[in-house]
Motif scaffolding. Structure first.
Motif, PDB file in Angstrom:
ATOM      1  N   GLN A 103       0.838  -1.191   0.000  1.00  0.00           N
ATOM      2  CA  GLN A 103       0.000   0.000   0.000  1.00  0.00           C
ATOM      3  C   GLN A 103       0.871   1.237   0.000  1.00  0.00           C
ATOM      4  OE1 GLN A 103      -3.825   0.571   2.428  1.00  0.00           O
ATOM      5  NE2 GLN A 103      -2.349   1.717   3.644  1.00  0.00           N
ATOM      6  N   THR A 177      -0.074  -4.597   3.873  1.00  0.00           N
ATOM      7  CA  THR A 177      -1.330  -4.816   4.558  1.00  0.00           C
ATOM      8  C   THR A 177      -1.482  -6.287   4.926  1.00  0.00           C
ATOM      9  OG1 THR A 177      -2.551  -5.221   2.500  1.00  0.00           O
ATOM     10  CG2 THR A 177      -2.301  -2.933   3.202  1.00  0.00           C
ATOM     11  N   ALA A 199      -3.379   4.237  -0.886  1.00  0.00           N
ATOM     12  CA  ALA A 199      -4.270   4.043   0.251  1.00  0.00           C
ATOM     13  C   ALA A 199      -5.532   4.873   0.067  1.00  0.00           C
ATOM     14  CB  ALA A 199      -3.560   4.447   1.541  1.00  0.00           C
TER      15      ALA A 199
END
Length: 279
Positions: A103, A177, A199
């Protein structure tokens, strides 16, 4: 093995070879003690004189059960109930530090943390990351400082999820993540672009590009001193992008957080596979 040497034409035969003289053993060096060799069949050196083992000798019962002692764990688990995770019907959350999908993070005002330094690409042992940096301009300020990542790709056919890329990132722009469901119908669909990795925007953020918070530098951003967008930034976005969904009174974060094309296809593929495998 038979003797392959040619016979002597004179008829006298081949003389027998004389045995080689035995080599004399070298005398031991003066002042150096030489330990005696172990007897035949022994591997380890003999114990020195006066040594007493601290391991208690086994009894008759222990000696009898020693051959099957290694099966103790196997035998003890044979009578325990089997616990099977019913995936994908029941999805167990991963551990907090699990290395899953990557991310690209943002600052509190919405600017991107990636500065296009390419250190993550250099640290990747599988050559799975490709980055191209570009210069920020007053009309296209996407990250604090001078540069931002204009192109960012991660090839999940090569990625080994080692986490070296996130260790190399100087701004904590790239993190991992807990998402582990990655599947795609094509090889090209496993290459994620920047819009797939960014994100989601949160409350108080403005979609980039927009100027930095007035009176701040990139160091203030790195230290976490920027806690949200300011009225000056809102006014700039209103002037240049009046229909931006992240503006107060706009369409909202749901309209702004549209997944990239590759991420959308992968999410649909995973959802279809989950539905098919659910009992």
């Amino acid at each position: 093995m038979a003797d392959q040497r040619k016979p002597d034409p004179s008829g006298k035969g081949v003389p027998a070879r004389k045995p080689a003289p035995a080599r004399k053993a070298a005398p031991p060096a003066k002042g150096k003690a030489v330990a005696p060799r172990p007897s035949a069949g022994e591997v380890a050196a003999p114990a020195p004189e006066g040594y007493t083992s601290l391991i208690e000798p086994r009894g008759a019962v222990s000696e009898f059960l020693a051959p099957v002692g290694g099966f103790g764990v196997t035998l003890s688990n044979m009578f325990r109930p089997t616990v099977t995770e019913q995936y994908p019907s029941e999805k167990v959350p991963a551990k907090p530090r699990y290395h899953g999908r990557h991310q690209l993070n943002r600052y509190a005002d919405g600017l991107e943390k990636c500065i296009g330094c390419e250190l993550c690409a250099w640290a990747c042992p599988a050559d799975a990351i490709y980055v191209e940096g570009a210069d920020n301009t007053p009309d296209n300020q996407r990250s604090p400082g001078e540069r931002y990542g204009s192109v960012y790709q991660i090839n999940y056919l090569r990625c080994i999820f080692c986490g070296l890329c996130i260790e190399a990132c100087p701004t904590r722009a790239l993190t991992m993540t807990n998402e582990y469901e990655l599947a795609g119908p094509t090889r090209a669909g496993m290459i994620w672009e920047k819009e797939d990795l960014l994100a989601p925007l949160r409350a108080g953020m403005l979609q980039a590009p927009h100027p930095m918070v007035e009176g701040t530098t990139d160091t203030d951003y790195y230290r976490g001193e920027v806690t949200g967008s300011t009225p000056a930034q809102v006014a700039w976005v209103t002037e240049h992008r009046p229909d931006d969904p992240t503006l107060p009174g706009g369409a909202g974060l749901e309209a702004a957080n549209v997944p990239g094309p590759t991420a959308a296809v992968m999410a649909a593929t995973v959802a279809g596979a989950t539905k098919q495998g659910t009992r």
